[in-house]
Design a protein around this motif. Structure first.
Motif, mmCIF file in Angstrom:
data_model
loop_
_atom_site.group_PDB
_atom_site.id
_atom_site.type_symbol
_atom_site.label_atom_id
_atom_site.label_comp_id
_atom_site.label_asym_id
_atom_site.label_seq_id
_atom_site.Cartn_x
_atom_site.Cartn_y
_atom_site.Cartn_z
ATOM 1 N N GLN A 435 0.832 -1.202 0.000
ATOM 2 C CA GLN A 435 0.000 0.000 0.000
ATOM 3 C C GLN A 435 0.868 1.255 0.000
ATOM 4 O OE1 GLN A 435 -2.424 1.072 3.383
ATOM 5 N NE2 GLN A 435 -1.287 -0.282 4.758
ATOM 6 N N TRP A 436 0.324 2.273 -0.627
ATOM 7 C CA TRP A 436 1.009 3.569 -0.767
ATOM 8 C C TRP A 436 0.115 4.624 -0.174
ATOM 9 C CZ3 TRP A 436 0.414 7.338 -5.202
ATOM 10 C CH2 TRP A 436 1.337 8.397 -5.089
ATOM 11 N N ARG A 437 0.647 5.382 0.810
ATOM 12 C CA ARG A 437 -0.079 6.469 1.456
ATOM 13 C C ARG A 437 0.712 7.758 1.255
ATOM 14 N NH1 ARG A 437 -3.452 5.545 5.747
ATOM 15 N NH2 ARG A 437 -3.861 7.777 5.499
ATOM 16 N N LEU A 444 -3.551 3.816 -2.008
ATOM 17 C CA LEU A 444 -3.612 2.854 -3.099
ATOM 18 C C LEU A 444 -3.049 1.540 -2.581
ATOM 19 C CD1 LEU A 444 -2.303 4.997 -6.113
ATOM 20 C CD2 LEU A 444 -4.679 4.443 -5.571
ATOM 21 N N PHE A 445 -3.672 0.413 -2.983
ATOM 22 C CA PHE A 445 -3.181 -0.869 -2.486
ATOM 23 C C PHE A 445 -3.301 -1.950 -3.558
ATOM 24 C CE2 PHE A 445 -7.706 -0.881 -1.334
ATOM 25 C CZ PHE A 445 -8.116 -2.155 -1.740
ATOM 26 N N ALA A 446 -2.478 -2.978 -3.406
ATOM 27 C CA ALA A 446 -2.512 -4.160 -4.254
ATOM 28 C C ALA A 446 -2.261 -5.373 -3.370
ATOM 29 C CB ALA A 446 -1.469 -4.079 -5.356
ATOM 30 N N THR A 447 -2.980 -6.468 -3.630
ATOM 31 C CA THR A 447 -2.809 -7.679 -2.842
ATOM 32 C C THR A 447 -2.787 -8.901 -3.755
ATOM 33 O OG1 THR A 447 -5.178 -8.084 -2.507
ATOM 34 C CG2 THR A 447 -4.081 -6.660 -0.917
ATOM 35 N N GLU A 501 -5.900 -8.288 -6.321
ATOM 36 C CA GLU A 501 -6.819 -7.161 -6.186
ATOM 37 C C GLU A 501 -6.046 -5.848 -6.179
ATOM 38 O OE1 GLU A 501 -10.665 -5.848 -3.465
ATOM 39 O OE2 GLU A 501 -9.773 -7.844 -3.312
ATOM 40 N N PHE A 502 -6.627 -4.845 -6.822
ATOM 41 C CA PHE A 502 -6.074 -3.490 -6.833
ATOM 42 C C PHE A 502 -7.184 -2.534 -6.405
ATOM 43 C CE2 PHE A 502 -3.814 -5.925 -10.035
ATOM 44 C CZ PHE A 502 -2.481 -5.666 -9.741
ATOM 45 N N GLY A 503 -6.839 -1.593 -5.533
ATOM 46 C CA GLY A 503 -7.859 -0.667 -5.077
ATOM 47 C C GLY A 503 -7.275 0.627 -4.563
ATOM 48 N N GLY A 504 -8.157 1.533 -4.238
ATOM 49 C CA GLY A 504 -7.738 2.825 -3.714
ATOM 50 C C GLY A 504 -8.874 3.535 -3.014
#
Length: 705
Positions: A435-437, A444-447, A501-504
């Motif tokens: 994750q990027w903050r 933003l995150f990816a798992t 999964e990719f999200g934000g």
């Protein structure tokens, strides 16, 4: 196949988000600082399931939704479908009868989703008989973790985890108040239904106590939008809860909990289909759970934040078939123990926060029919032992890497004189999140994760007759018996999935005026599933054919069996919320897809595309008035397996109003009113076999003392 609804709903969602942003600026220009002085402060959303600790939503690299106490009061739900069935990626299956409702997240159904109540697993599963045994009235919140979560929660977390948390004594007591009590009376026009509930809390030095009881009485069957009765839906329920807590000092808390739930009434054997007066059973369910929990968090010690819980669940179901006298009894017991610790420390020159622990649970199922062992729910036991660890590494001030790993060892022990062999297997469930903050308002995150679900006892060993229909000749010398029988599948493999999964998310305060708040989130996911467990009903199975020397005919029956298939599920979810204090608006979008790999045949479990719009005003601080629209696309023949149920699209509208005075003699009381499905639309949620209820007026009063 891309359903035509997708493009339209995407445009609607985009326009909704744009309209919310535009409206905030227009409102700000017209309202100025006068209304800004009366803005309601919005609470921060915290989640648990991301790492088994309490953290801000924007620190969670997962798709997650939280339905809080305010939403429980707003909706006044009788069932979990009414409370959480319109959350992003979530569908509650089973129809309008609460006794049949089961979770569906992204097309993963029932046992592919874990349910935990106050931290304890709820593993009961009996076909068409539901999995929710805590009345919504007592809920503090429901957290829904979407996507694979086996690394922390083990078998069954293919679709995610639903955490159900009940109220504590501290939620009722204010300051040093030694005693508080709520009394609720509610009426729903469907049935009609009468609800009476009482919640009490007390504090005696280091000891606190909460007691709760609710009774729901339906005086008639529910009705669909055409006014047709849903026969066998007048089911009465009772639910009681006791919590006793002891805090000898600020570092330790011990809590004992006991909950009892019961329902009873006349209903079809399959509660997800329409009943007839001639084919009802007299059903009684008694569910009990007892839990002991110890929390230890010594002040000034970042290495210890420990929680240990032991629990026992027992579900007993009896069904007396009035039309032929058959009597079925089922007993499903779960015992479990779990220890989790969260530690913060420096390692490899980096700040690290780690969650790790051990879990054990055992399920035991026993069933009888007319006093004899029942083949349809065979006696069996399964045990699970799991160890897990996950750690957050802050590699920079804005980037966090989170690896995790779990090892599960499980055994399957069928009874019955050695007909089936015992099995012992193991599974690894790794996970990696990034994750990027860049700041406090953006994430933003990816798992990527591997997840699994061991087959249930019934899926493996079910036997005997499934159903009987009138037989008929198939041709010269050949007859269909009309009997459909289960075929045991003791070699069924565990389901496994690799999910990406990719999200934000973005969250801003003071966007257009002082005190407002805007939240926007979205995610895309892909789940590649191996050995997906699919139930196949073959109406006429020529492989069962045998020659009957008495009739002189070649007789053929039908079969129901489980099989492993490979599948892929993917989709998109998004939500936007804006709250300006005196008005609010929200929208969420669900676009799920799924099919068998290789054949391209659709999966019958994939829910409908859905857009949910909510908006309202607060004419003054203590009152809220609003409306909700649920727009769903249809499920067509090309979207599901051949000969499977299709579902038309629908648009359903609800109204709600709440008044909670903060001052005066009624301070703390809640007055709620609403109209669900106020256009009285007949509609059905896929893949349910029953339509939902028609128009339903709700009125409830909760008084606090």
């Amino acid at each position: 196949m891309m359903r035509s609804f997708t493009g339209h709903v995407g445009r609607v969602f985009g326009l909704t988000a744009l309209a919310a942003l535009t409206a905030t600026r227009v409102a700000a220009q017209g309202e100025g600082e006068t209304l800004g002085q009366d803005v309601i402060e919005m609470p921060e959303i915290t989640v648990f399931g991301s790492a088994r600790d309490e953290r801000d939503l924007l620190d969670s690299p997962n798709a997650v939704s939280v339905v809080g106490r305010d939403e429980v009061l707003r909706r006044q739900p009788s069932t979990y479908e009414e409370l959480i069935g319109d959350q992003p990626g979530v569908t509650i299956e089973g129809g309008p009868r609460g006794i049949a409702q089961e979770p569906n997240i992204r097309g993963f159904q029932d046992e592919q989703v874990i349910i935990r109540v106050d931290g304890a697993r709820q593993n009961f599963d009996l076909a068409h008989r539901g999995r929710f045994f805590t009345d919504p009235t007592i809920l503090e919140d429901v957290e829904i973790l979407r996507g694979g979560a086996s690394t922390l929660f083990g078998s069954g977390a293919l679709g995610g985890v639903i955490f159900i948390d009940t109220l504590d004594a501290a939620d009722l007591l204010i300051g040093d108040q030694p005693f508080a009590a709520d009394f609720k009376l509610g009426v729903n026009s469907q049935g009609p239904e009468l609800i009476g509930a009482q919640t009490s809390a007390a504090q005696f030095g280091q000891v606190d106590l909460l007691t709760f009881f609710v009774a729901r009485r339906l005086f008639g069957d529910l009705e669909d939008g055409d006014g047709e009765p849903i026969i066998g839906s007048a089911i009465d329920t009772n639910n009681g809860l006791v919590k006793l807590g002891w805090e000898p000092n600020p570092d330790h808390r011990f809590e004992a909990r006991y909950q009892i739930f019961e329902d009873g009434g006349l209903t079809p054997p399959n509660a997800n289909v329409q009943g007839t007066p001639e084919t009802l059973v007299d059903r009684d369910l008694l569910y009990q759970t007892a839990q002991l929990q110890w929390d230890w968090a010594p002040s000034g010690n970042d290495l210890i934040d420990l929680s240990a819980i032991a629990y026992y669940n027992d579900a007993e179901v009896s069904e007396d078939r009035l039309f032929d006298g058959r009597f079925d009894e089922t007993d499903f017991e779960t015992i479990g123990f779990e220890v989790t610790n969260v530690s913060g420390f420096e390692g490899f020159g980096l700040p690290i926060r780690a969650s790790y622990g051990f879990e054990f649970f055992q399920d035991e199922q026993e069933a009888e029919r007319d006093g004899m062992p029942r083949e349809q729910a065979p006696d069996a036991t399964r045990r699970f032992y799991g160890i897990f660890a996950q750690a957050d590494f802050d590699v920079t001030s804005t980037i966090t890497v989170t690896p995790g790993l779990r090892f599960d060892l499980f055994s399957l022990d069928p009874e019955g004189g050695g007909v089936f062999e015992d099995r012992t297997e193991s599974q690894l469930s790794p996970r990696l999140a990034l994750q990027w903050r860049p700041n406090d308002n953006i994430q933003l995150f990816a798992t990527a994760s591997r997840n699994f679900r061991a087959p249930t006892l019934t899926e493996l060993y079910v036997d005997g007759v499934h159903f009987i229909t009138p037989g008929f000749p198939l041709g010269p010398g050949t007859t269909f018996t009309g009997v459909n029988e289960f075929v045991p599948t003791p070699d069924l493999e565990p389901e496994t999935s690799v999910q990406v999964e990719f999200g934000g998310r973005v969250r801003f305060d003071d966007v257009a005026r002082s005190g407002d708040q805007l939240f926007v989130g979205g995610n895309v996911y892909v789940a590649r599933v191996d050995d997906f467990i699919d139930t196949v009903v073959t109406f006429v199975d020529f492989d069962t054919g045998v020659f009957n020397p008495i009739s002189g005919a070649f007789e053929v029956s039908g079969t129901t069996t489980n099989q492993n298939v490979d599948a892929i599920l993917f989709g998109f979810e998004a939500e936007v919320e804006y709250d300006a204090g005196n008005w609010f608006a929200a929208a969420n979008l669900t676009i799920p897809r799924g099919h068998e790999r290789g054949t391209g045949i659709g999966l019958g479990s994939i829910p409908q595309d859905r857009l949910v719009l909510t908006g309202g005003i607060r004419p003054f601080r203590d009152m809220e008035i609003g409306a909700r629209a649920t727009l769903a696309d249809g499920i067509e023949e090309g979207d599901v397996p051949p000969d499977s149920l299709t579902t038309p699209g629908f648009a359903v509208f609800d109204l709600f109003a709440n008044y909670t005075p903060q001052d005066g003699p009624l301070a703390g009381a809640t007055f709620s009113a609403g109209i669900d499905n106020f256009t009285n639309r007949k509609f059905r949620i896929h893949p349910n076999g029953l339509p939902n209820t028609g128009i339903n007026g709700k009125v409830a009063v909760t008084l606090r003392f």
